[in-house]
Write a protein that holds these residues in place. Structure first.
Motif, PDB file in Angstrom:
ATOM      1  N   LEU A 162      77.626 -11.585  14.338  1.00 34.35           N
ATOM      2  CA  LEU A 162      77.450 -10.262  14.937  1.00 34.35           C
ATOM      3  C   LEU A 162      76.462  -9.414  14.139  1.00 34.35           C
ATOM      4  N   PHE A 163      76.508  -9.543  12.821  1.00 29.04           N
ATOM      5  CA  PHE A 163      75.576  -8.804  11.968  1.00 29.04           C
ATOM      6  C   PHE A 163      74.141  -9.252  12.234  1.00 29.04           C
ATOM      7  N   VAL A 164      73.926 -10.553  12.343  1.00 26.02           N
ATOM      8  CA  VAL A 164      72.586 -11.080  12.637  1.00 26.02           C
ATOM      9  C   VAL A 164      72.147 -10.620  14.021  1.00 26.02           C
ATOM     10  N   LEU A 165      73.052 -10.620  15.003  1.00 28.16           N
ATOM     11  CA  LEU A 165      72.731 -10.142  16.345  1.00 28.16           C
ATOM     12  C   LEU A 165      72.309  -8.677  16.318  1.00 28.16           C
ATOM     13  N   LEU A 166      73.027  -7.840  15.573  1.00 23.58           N
ATOM     14  CA  LEU A 166      72.662  -6.422  15.475  1.00 23.58           C
ATOM     15  C   LEU A 166      71.289  -6.236  14.843  1.00 23.58           C
ATOM     16  N   ILE A 167      70.994  -7.009  13.813  1.00 22.87           N
ATOM     17  CA  ILE A 167      69.677  -6.905  13.176  1.00 22.87           C
ATOM     18  C   ILE A 167      68.585  -7.352  14.142  1.00 22.87           C
ATOM     19  N   ALA A 168      68.834  -8.463  14.838  1.00 25.66           N
ATOM     20  CA  ALA A 168      67.836  -8.945  15.803  1.00 25.66           C
ATOM     21  C   ALA A 168      67.615  -7.922  16.913  1.00 25.66           C
ATOM     22  N   LEU A 169      68.694  -7.332  17.416  1.00 26.60           N
ATOM     23  CA  LEU A 169      68.548  -6.319  18.470  1.00 26.60           C
ATOM     24  C   LEU A 169      67.836  -5.072  17.952  1.00 26.60           C
ATOM     25  N   SER A 170      68.125  -4.691  16.712  1.00 24.07           N
ATOM     26  CA  SER A 170      67.460  -3.500  16.174  1.00 24.07           C
ATOM     27  C   SER A 170      65.966  -3.732  15.987  1.00 24.07           C
ATOM     28  N   VAL A 175      60.471  -3.100  20.069  1.00 23.51           N
ATOM     29  CA  VAL A 175      59.335  -3.883  20.576  1.00 23.51           C
ATOM     30  C   VAL A 175      59.394  -3.921  22.097  1.00 23.51           C
ATOM     31  N   MET A 176      60.555  -4.111  22.668  1.00 26.88           N
ATOM     32  CA  MET A 176      60.671  -4.158  24.135  1.00 26.88           C
ATOM     33  C   MET A 176      60.384  -2.799  24.761  1.00 26.88           C
ATOM     34  N   SER A 177      60.816  -1.721  24.112  1.00 25.51           N
ATOM     35  CA  SER A 177      60.546  -0.396  24.671  1.00 25.51           C
ATOM     36  C   SER A 177      59.049  -0.062  24.575  1.00 25.51           C
ATOM     37  N   MET A 182      53.837   0.481  27.507  1.00 27.21           N
ATOM     38  CA  MET A 182      52.444   0.090  27.693  1.00 27.21           C
ATOM     39  C   MET A 182      52.166  -0.370  29.113  1.00 27.21           C
ATOM     40  N   MET A 183      53.170  -0.781  29.841  1.00 25.60           N
ATOM     41  CA  MET A 183      52.961  -1.256  31.212  1.00 25.60           C
ATOM     42  C   MET A 183      53.047  -0.144  32.143  1.00 25.60           C
TER      43      MET A 183
END
Length: 183
Positions: A162-170, A175-177, A182-183
């Motif tokens: 879960l900690f790795v998931l939170l870091i990846a999402l953060s 980047v996704m936003s 840009m689109m």
């Protein structure tokens, strides 16, 4: 805000430690509570029995008198409550009570250790039976620890995941936003 909470928590912990160092009755009550906790209590009881049996066996093998050995073994458990009751048990020994009866009065030790002691007193091999009791409590302690760790391992793996998931999402959310903007 988080810094203020950390400082407040630190002050509360320091105040609680100071209060416990000043109040022996509070330390005894908290120690008694530790024996009654659902999961921790069984393990702590096994550990106290292990320490008591092994220490008393070593002391008696070393030639320490039984009265002093009982008091010293009580202190070696690391439990203030057991230490106090062992002191009272040593007084009872001085007044003619048997060791098994004195240990039976010590609540955390009263389950099976008095039976071992009674058999040792009857056979004249108290030190050997205390060592055997210590071995049994060591096996019980090892089983409790291995079971606890077998339950704790998957929980820790999930927590790390879960900690790795939170870091990846953060990292990915900004980047996704940015990509959406840009689109």
């Amino acid at each position: 805000l988080a810094g203020i909470l950390v400082v407040l928590l630190g002050v509360l912990v320091a105040a609680a430690r100071h209060k416990m160092s000043q109040d022996a009755d509070l330390r005894t009550r908290l120690n008694r509570l530790l024996f009654r906790l659902p999961l921790i209590g069984r393990g702590y009881t096994a550990l106290v029995n292990l320490r008591f049996a092994r220490t008393l066996s070593l002391l008696l093998n070393g030639g320490v008198p039984l009265v002093e050995g009982l008091s010293l073994a009580g202190r070696a458990t690391g439990s203030l409550w057991v230490s106090q009751m062992a002191g009272r048990g040593a007084d009872a020994l001085r007044h003619g009570k048997s060791l098994s009866d004195a240990v039976r009065a010590i609540e955390p030790l009263s389950a099976s250790l008095p039976g071992w002691i009674q058999a040792g007193e009857a056979s004249g091999k108290l030190e050997n039976l205390l060592e055997n009791a210590g071995d049994r409590y060591q096996q019980q302690w090892d089983r409790l620890i291995s079971r606890g760790l077998s339950v704790l391992e998957p929980v820790l793996i999930l927590a790390v995941g879960l900690f790795v998931l939170l870091i990846a999402l953060s990292i990915l959310m900004p980047v996704m936003s940015l990509n959406q903007a840009m689109m």
